[in-house]
Structure formats: C-alpha cells, structure tokens
Design a protein around this motif. Structure first.
Motif, mmCIF file in Angstrom:
data_model
loop_
_atom_site.group_PDB
_atom_site.id
_atom_site.type_symbol
_atom_site.label_atom_id
_atom_site.label_comp_id
_atom_site.label_asym_id
_atom_site.label_seq_id
_atom_site.Cartn_x
_atom_site.Cartn_y
_atom_site.Cartn_z
ATOM 1 N N ARG A 120 0.819 -1.221 0.000
ATOM 2 C CA ARG A 120 0.000 0.000 0.000
ATOM 3 C C ARG A 120 0.846 1.262 0.000
ATOM 4 N N ASN A 121 2.060 1.187 0.589
ATOM 5 C CA ASN A 121 2.960 2.337 0.665
ATOM 6 C C ASN A 121 4.394 1.848 0.457
ATOM 7 N N PRO A 122 4.786 1.653 -0.804
ATOM 8 C CA PRO A 122 6.109 1.095 -1.091
ATOM 9 C C PRO A 122 7.273 1.874 -0.487
ATOM 10 N N SER A 123 7.120 3.170 -0.304
ATOM 11 C CA SER A 123 8.213 3.961 0.267
ATOM 12 C C SER A 123 8.491 3.573 1.721
ATOM 13 N N PHE A 124 7.574 2.835 2.336
ATOM 14 C CA PHE A 124 7.778 2.332 3.690
ATOM 15 C C PHE A 124 9.025 1.443 3.741
ATOM 16 N N ILE A 125 9.260 0.666 2.664
ATOM 17 C CA ILE A 125 10.450 -0.185 2.596
ATOM 18 C C ILE A 125 11.702 0.685 2.622
ATOM 19 N N ASP A 126 11.689 1.762 1.813
ATOM 20 C CA ASP A 126 12.835 2.687 1.770
ATOM 21 C C ASP A 126 13.110 3.258 3.160
ATOM 22 N N GLU A 127 12.057 3.684 3.826
ATOM 23 C CA GLU A 127 12.194 4.304 5.150
ATOM 24 C C GLU A 127 12.794 3.328 6.156
ATOM 25 N N LEU A 128 12.304 2.108 6.158
ATOM 26 C CA LEU A 128 12.829 1.102 7.086
ATOM 27 C C LEU A 128 14.286 0.784 6.789
ATOM 28 N N ALA A 129 14.609 0.606 5.507
ATOM 29 C CA ALA A 129 15.985 0.272 5.125
ATOM 30 C C ALA A 129 16.938 1.410 5.475
ATOM 31 N N LEU A 130 16.517 2.640 5.224
ATOM 32 C CA LEU A 130 17.362 3.788 5.553
ATOM 33 C C LEU A 130 17.521 3.950 7.057
ATOM 34 N N GLY A 131 16.444 3.733 7.779
ATOM 35 C CA GLY A 131 16.460 3.942 9.223
ATOM 36 C C GLY A 131 17.148 2.849 10.020
ATOM 37 N N PHE A 132 17.044 1.602 9.541
ATOM 38 C CA PHE A 132 17.527 0.474 10.338
ATOM 39 C C PHE A 132 18.525 -0.418 9.618
ATOM 40 N N GLY A 133 18.659 -0.252 8.312
ATOM 41 C CA GLY A 133 19.533 -1.107 7.517
ATOM 42 C C GLY A 133 18.741 -2.195 6.810
ATOM 43 N N LYS A 134 19.220 -2.574 5.639
ATOM 44 C CA LYS A 134 18.523 -3.577 4.824
ATOM 45 C C LYS A 134 18.356 -4.908 5.552
ATOM 46 N N GLN A 135 19.354 -5.268 6.357
ATOM 47 C CA GLN A 135 19.309 -6.560 7.044
ATOM 48 C C GLN A 135 18.113 -6.665 7.984
ATOM 49 N N PHE A 136 17.508 -5.537 8.321
ATOM 50 C CA PHE A 136 16.378 -5.484 9.247
ATOM 51 C C PHE A 136 15.038 -5.720 8.541
ATOM 52 N N VAL A 137 15.015 -5.547 7.209
ATOM 53 C CA VAL A 137 13.752 -5.491 6.466
ATOM 54 C C VAL A 137 13.486 -6.772 5.682
ATOM 55 N N VAL A 138 12.452 -7.484 6.085
ATOM 56 C CA VAL A 138 11.966 -8.645 5.349
ATOM 57 C C VAL A 138 10.636 -8.248 4.715
ATOM 58 N N VAL A 139 10.556 -8.355 3.401
ATOM 59 C CA VAL A 139 9.286 -8.076 2.733
ATOM 60 C C VAL A 139 8.613 -9.413 2.465
ATOM 61 N N ALA A 140 7.472 -9.604 3.113
ATOM 62 C CA ALA A 140 6.671 -10.813 2.938
ATOM 63 C C ALA A 140 5.694 -10.567 1.795
ATOM 64 N N ILE A 141 5.582 -11.550 0.918
ATOM 65 C CA ILE A 141 4.718 -11.420 -0.249
ATOM 66 C C ILE A 141 3.835 -12.652 -0.342
ATOM 67 N N ASP A 142 2.531 -12.419 -0.364
ATOM 68 C CA ASP A 142 1.560 -13.488 -0.601
ATOM 69 C C ASP A 142 1.219 -13.444 -2.083
ATOM 70 N N THR A 143 1.338 -14.578 -2.754
ATOM 71 C CA THR A 143 1.106 -14.609 -4.197
ATOM 72 C C THR A 143 0.137 -15.723 -4.563
ATOM 73 N N LYS A 144 -0.652 -15.463 -5.591
ATOM 74 C CA LYS A 144 -1.551 -16.473 -6.157
ATOM 75 C C LYS A 144 -1.421 -16.449 -7.663
ATOM 76 N N ASN A 145 -1.570 -17.627 -8.262
ATOM 77 C CA ASN A 145 -1.530 -17.744 -9.707
ATOM 78 C C ASN A 145 -2.946 -17.571 -10.246
ATOM 79 N N ILE A 146 -3.087 -16.609 -11.147
ATOM 80 C CA ILE A 146 -4.378 -16.358 -11.785
ATOM 81 C C ILE A 146 -4.149 -16.360 -13.286
ATOM 82 N N ASN A 147 -4.748 -17.316 -13.966
ATOM 83 C CA ASN A 147 -4.619 -17.436 -15.421
ATOM 84 C C ASN A 147 -3.159 -17.452 -15.879
ATOM 85 N N GLY A 148 -2.321 -18.189 -15.155
ATOM 86 C CA GLY A 148 -0.944 -18.367 -15.565
ATOM 87 C C GLY A 148 0.026 -17.278 -15.127
ATOM 88 N N LYS A 149 -0.453 -16.263 -14.420
ATOM 89 C CA LYS A 149 0.431 -15.222 -13.901
ATOM 90 C C LYS A 149 0.270 -15.136 -12.394
#
Length: 162
Positions: free
Chosen positions: A19-48
């Motif tokens: 919903r707010n992709p810049s949130f990733i930037d803020e976390l990485a800048l503030g705490f370091g990349k090693q702190f940020v895990v982006v969880a992604i839920d994915t589903k296949n719909i019509n082959g994508k």
C-alpha cells in the motif's frame, strides 16, 4: 527504535509495504537492509502470479515478479514468498515459482506455503536454492519433528545447525 530496543533483529512487512512502497525505503534507511523482510503473498491467476493482501484474501493487479524486484530495489534485505496456492495443502512448496524468483534475486529468499513432509524441505532447497523455508502446522502438530528434519537435511548436504 522501539523494535530494535526490544530485541528485534528483523521486521517483516507485507500489505503495508504494498500500500505504501516507500515504507520499505524508510525502514531500510532507518535500520539497515538486514532489518527489512518483505513478505509477499502470491496467487496464480490465469498463468500469472499476482500479489495478494491481507493474508491472500485481497487480489492486486501487481505481478509478483515485478513486486519482488521493486522490494529488493527499495531496500528489502530478504523476501518471504508465500504461495497461497500451496499454503495449507501439505503438497509441497511452489518450487517452480520459487526457482524463477530466486534466479533473478540478489537477496535471500525464504520459501513458504505447502510443506507436508521432510522431502518437501529437501526439494525446496535442492530445486530452488532458497535460503530458508518456513512451515507451521507440520511442526505444531508433530507431523515433522525438527531434530529429524535437521538430520535429513544434513544427510542431503543442506547446511543446517544441529
């Protein structure tokens, strides 16, 4: 700061990051990349594969591969990818998708969704080169005992702490 001071090594963000992709930037800048895990839920719909929100209940028009790349570029230190098509099935991880994603990823990938037996873990590591694999119910209900899993992984030349 509260999270770090409370002992957290990492934070996982999912729907809030979509919903707010810049949130990733803020976390990485503030705490370091090693702190940020982006969880992604994915589903296949019509082959994508498409990103889903709220535990896989709300579809988006964002293609999973594009979101993984953007999350990495914004500062994610790891990706936790859950195939909602496999989650809860105990039929194995979505190794085809995980390999496809991992082949184009420069940060660690955590596989999630579908573990049903020890062979599923061996397969996900050997077929996708995932850095970690996540499961829940098979451990909660004693269907797989962690010491047994670790021994079998070690026997299959998969690095694991015993």
């Amino acid at each position: 700061d509260i999270l770090l001071n409370s002992g957290a090594d990492k934070i996982s963000v999912n729907s809030a990051a979509v919903r707010n992709p810049s949130f990733i930037d803020e976390l990485a800048l503030g705490f370091g990349k090693q702190f940020v895990v982006v969880a992604i839920d994915t589903k296949n719909i019509n082959g994508k594969n498409y990103v889903h929100l709220n535990g896989g209940r709300i579809a988006t028009s964002i293609e999973t591969e594009a979101w993984v790349k953007e999350a990495e570029e914004r500062g994610a230190g790891e990706i936790l990818l859950t195939s909602m098509d496999h989650d809860g099935t105990k039929a194995g991880f979505d190794n085809e998708l995980l390999k496809k994603i991992n082949d184009n990823l420069g940060i660690p990938l955590i596989a999630s969704g579908g573990a049903g037996n020890i062979q599923d873990f061996i397969d996900v590591f050997q077929l996708t080169n995932a850095d970690a694999a996540l499961a829940a119910s098979v451990f909660h209900y004693g269907e797989i005992l962690i010491p047994d899993l670790k021994l079998k992984l070690r026997e299959n030349n998969i690095e694991v702490r015993l």
